[in-house]
Design a protein around this motif. Sequence first.
Motif, PDB file in Angstrom:
ATOM      1  N   THR A 246       0.812  -1.224   0.000  1.00 33.65           N
ATOM      2  CA  THR A 246       0.000   0.000   0.000  1.00 33.65           C
ATOM      3  C   THR A 246       0.840   1.265   0.000  1.00 33.65           C
ATOM      4  N   GLY A 247       2.145   1.138   0.212  1.00 31.80           N
ATOM      5  CA  GLY A 247       3.006   2.319   0.263  1.00 31.80           C
ATOM      6  C   GLY A 247       2.760   3.180   1.479  1.00 31.80           C
ATOM      7  N   THR A 248       2.292   2.545   2.559  1.00 24.34           N
ATOM      8  CA  THR A 248       2.011   3.272   3.796  1.00 24.34           C
ATOM      9  C   THR A 248       2.822   2.674   4.938  1.00 24.34           C
ATOM     10  N   ALA A 249       2.669   3.256   6.110  1.00 22.59           N
ATOM     11  CA  ALA A 249       3.293   2.724   7.332  1.00 22.59           C
ATOM     12  C   ALA A 249       2.198   2.456   8.363  1.00 22.59           C
ATOM     13  N   PHE A 250       1.129   1.801   7.892  1.00 20.84           N
ATOM     14  CA  PHE A 250      -0.012   1.565   8.776  1.00 20.84           C
ATOM     15  C   PHE A 250       0.364   0.672   9.948  1.00 20.84           C
ATOM     16  N   PHE A 251       1.053  -0.431   9.656  1.00 13.88           N
ATOM     17  CA  PHE A 251       1.467  -1.348  10.714  1.00 13.88           C
ATOM     18  C   PHE A 251       2.858  -0.964  11.217  1.00 13.88           C
ATOM     19  N   GLN A 252       2.931  -0.554  12.475  1.00 11.09           N
ATOM     20  CA  GLN A 252       4.197  -0.262  13.141  1.00 11.09           C
ATOM     21  C   GLN A 252       4.233  -1.122  14.391  1.00 11.09           C
ATOM     22  N   PHE A 253       5.311  -1.870  14.566  1.00 13.04           N
ATOM     23  CA  PHE A 253       5.235  -2.903  15.599  1.00 13.04           C
ATOM     24  C   PHE A 253       6.517  -3.067  16.427  1.00 13.04           C
ATOM     25  N   ILE A 254       7.448  -2.172  16.362  1.00 14.44           N
ATOM     26  CA  ILE A 254       8.646  -2.274  17.190  1.00 14.44           C
ATOM     27  C   ILE A 254       8.604  -1.182  18.250  1.00 14.44           C
ATOM     28  N   GLY A 255       8.476  -1.578  19.498  1.00 15.12           N
ATOM     29  CA  GLY A 255       8.420  -0.616  20.591  1.00 15.12           C
ATOM     30  C   GLY A 255       7.007  -0.105  20.824  1.00 15.12           C
ATOM     31  N   GLU A 256       6.895   0.789  21.815  1.00 16.89           N
ATOM     32  CA  GLU A 256       5.587   1.338  22.176  1.00 16.89           C
ATOM     33  C   GLU A 256       5.137   2.444  21.228  1.00 16.89           C
ATOM     34  N   THR A 257       6.085   3.205  20.726  1.00  9.53           N
ATOM     35  CA  THR A 257       5.737   4.317  19.849  1.00  9.53           C
ATOM     36  C   THR A 257       6.919   4.599  18.938  1.00  9.53           C
ATOM     37  N   GLY A 258       6.689   5.397  17.908  1.00 11.38           N
ATOM     38  CA  GLY A 258       7.750   5.735  16.970  1.00 11.38           C
ATOM     39  C   GLY A 258       7.606   7.158  16.493  1.00 11.38           C
ATOM     40  N   ALA A 259       8.196   7.448  15.363  1.00 16.76           N
ATOM     41  CA  ALA A 259       8.116   8.798  14.802  1.00 16.76           C
ATOM     42  C   ALA A 259       6.673   9.107  14.415  1.00 16.76           C
ATOM     43  N   HIS A 260       6.238  10.307  14.756  1.00 15.00           N
ATOM     44  CA  HIS A 260       4.864  10.707  14.430  1.00 15.00           C
ATOM     45  C   HIS A 260       4.820  12.216  14.224  1.00 15.00           C
ATOM     46  N   GLY A 261       3.752  12.669  13.670  1.00 12.55           N
ATOM     47  CA  GLY A 261       3.601  14.095  13.408  1.00 12.55           C
ATOM     48  C   GLY A 261       3.325  14.885  14.677  1.00 12.55           C
ATOM     49  N   ASP A 262       3.132  16.190  14.496  1.00 12.79           N
ATOM     50  CA  ASP A 262       2.883  17.056  15.646  1.00 12.79           C
ATOM     51  C   ASP A 262       1.425  17.505  15.722  1.00 12.79           C
ATOM     52  N   TYR A 263       0.557  16.836  14.962  1.00 10.72           N
ATOM     53  CA  TYR A 263      -0.857  17.196  15.005  1.00 10.72           C
ATOM     54  C   TYR A 263      -1.514  16.587  16.248  1.00 10.72           C
ATOM     55  N   PHE A 264      -2.710  17.053  16.533  1.00 12.06           N
ATOM     56  CA  PHE A 264      -3.410  16.590  17.732  1.00 12.06           C
ATOM     57  C   PHE A 264      -3.716  15.090  17.624  1.00 12.06           C
ATOM     58  N   GLY A 265      -3.338  14.337  18.646  1.00  9.10           N
ATOM     59  CA  GLY A 265      -3.589  12.904  18.677  1.00  9.10           C
ATOM     60  C   GLY A 265      -2.560  12.075  17.948  1.00  9.10           C
ATOM     61  N   ALA A 266      -1.481  12.697  17.489  1.00  7.54           N
ATOM     62  CA  ALA A 266      -0.479  11.950  16.714  1.00  7.54           C
ATOM     63  C   ALA A 266       0.191  10.868  17.566  1.00  7.54           C
ATOM     64  N   GLU A 267       0.544  11.221  18.802  1.00  5.76           N
ATOM     65  CA  GLU A 267       1.210  10.246  19.662  1.00  5.76           C
ATOM     66  C   GLU A 267       0.277   9.091  20.007  1.00  5.76           C
ATOM     67  N   LEU A 268      -0.978   9.395  20.295  1.00  9.09           N
ATOM     68  CA  LEU A 268      -1.946   8.342  20.591  1.00  9.09           C
ATOM     69  C   LEU A 268      -2.126   7.408  19.400  1.00  9.09           C
TER      70      LEU A 268
END
Length: 327
Positions: free
Chosen positions: A165-187
């Motif tokens: 799909t050319g996306t990063a929908f499934f991320q599975f190493i660790g609790e969290t990773g790189a994310h944007g700065d928009y509201f709810g990005a970390e969640l």
Amino acid sequence: MLKYLLRRLVNYVVLLFIAVSLAYLVASAALDPRNAFDRTNPKLNWDSVNATLTDYNINPDTSIWTRYVRWLEMVFGHWNWGWTPHGESINALLGTRIGVSIRLVTIGAIIGMAGGVAVGAWCAVRQYKAGDRIVSFICLLLISTPTMVLAVLLQMGGTAFNQATGTAFFQFIGETGAHGDYFGAELLSRMQHLLLPTISMSALSLASYSRYQRNLMLDTLGADYVRTARAKGLTKAKAVHRHALRTSLIPVATSVAFSVPGIFTGAVMTERIFGWNGMGQYFIQTISKNDINGAVAVAAFGAAMTAVSAVLADLVVVALDPRVRVS
């Protein structure tokens, strides 16, 4: 009923104290914190190391009973579970690891247990029909699949989906990773990292409990009191819900309650594969690093979870079985 529950609670507290005390004595006798230091280092000041271990109350040269009494004073007097051989606070480490494990296993455990009961009951009332056979085959296949294999297969599937799909929908190493700065990005990032571990844990649990629930339901569906209820005019659905399902839930509730501690401390493989540093990983580390206080703290956590789960199981049994309330 209240007296019954209080009596059971007192029994669990006494057993909890005995179990944790035995864990401390065994860990103190079996583990040597001096092995946590580099014995091949000729410049290591062993006098200083021994003095530090004495301050931390984990020096093997000190009598076990003396250390046990001091440990009791620390725990019950100051709620201080001690330090690692390198001076890290067990309280801080344990608090962090428990939080990680709760985030990792809670959703998967709820889905696995509740889903297993529902699927097992559904299969029981459709015994030998196509749906029962298909679900039974899938559940047995999952039960036969090691946790490590299932987790790796999920990672491979997630990676293939991301590439397709050319996306990063499934991320599975660790609790969290790189994310944007928009509201709810970390969640959102945390939810993405939690998805595959949750599927891994809940799938195996759901499969196991569904088989257990199915067998119990088949036994109760053929019981005399269920047939009598049907003969008196009760519909099949009401007979299943009011009698068969309610009765079969009693042993399942007990089994579920006593499996909770193992879920937290037994998720070693899932934590390792998906890069979560929870109680399972911590338990292995305490043993490998000769961390007496850490190993005892993990044992105490497991024992406490067992006691809490046992009380919850008693509550469920009291709610489901009127004979217990009467007695």
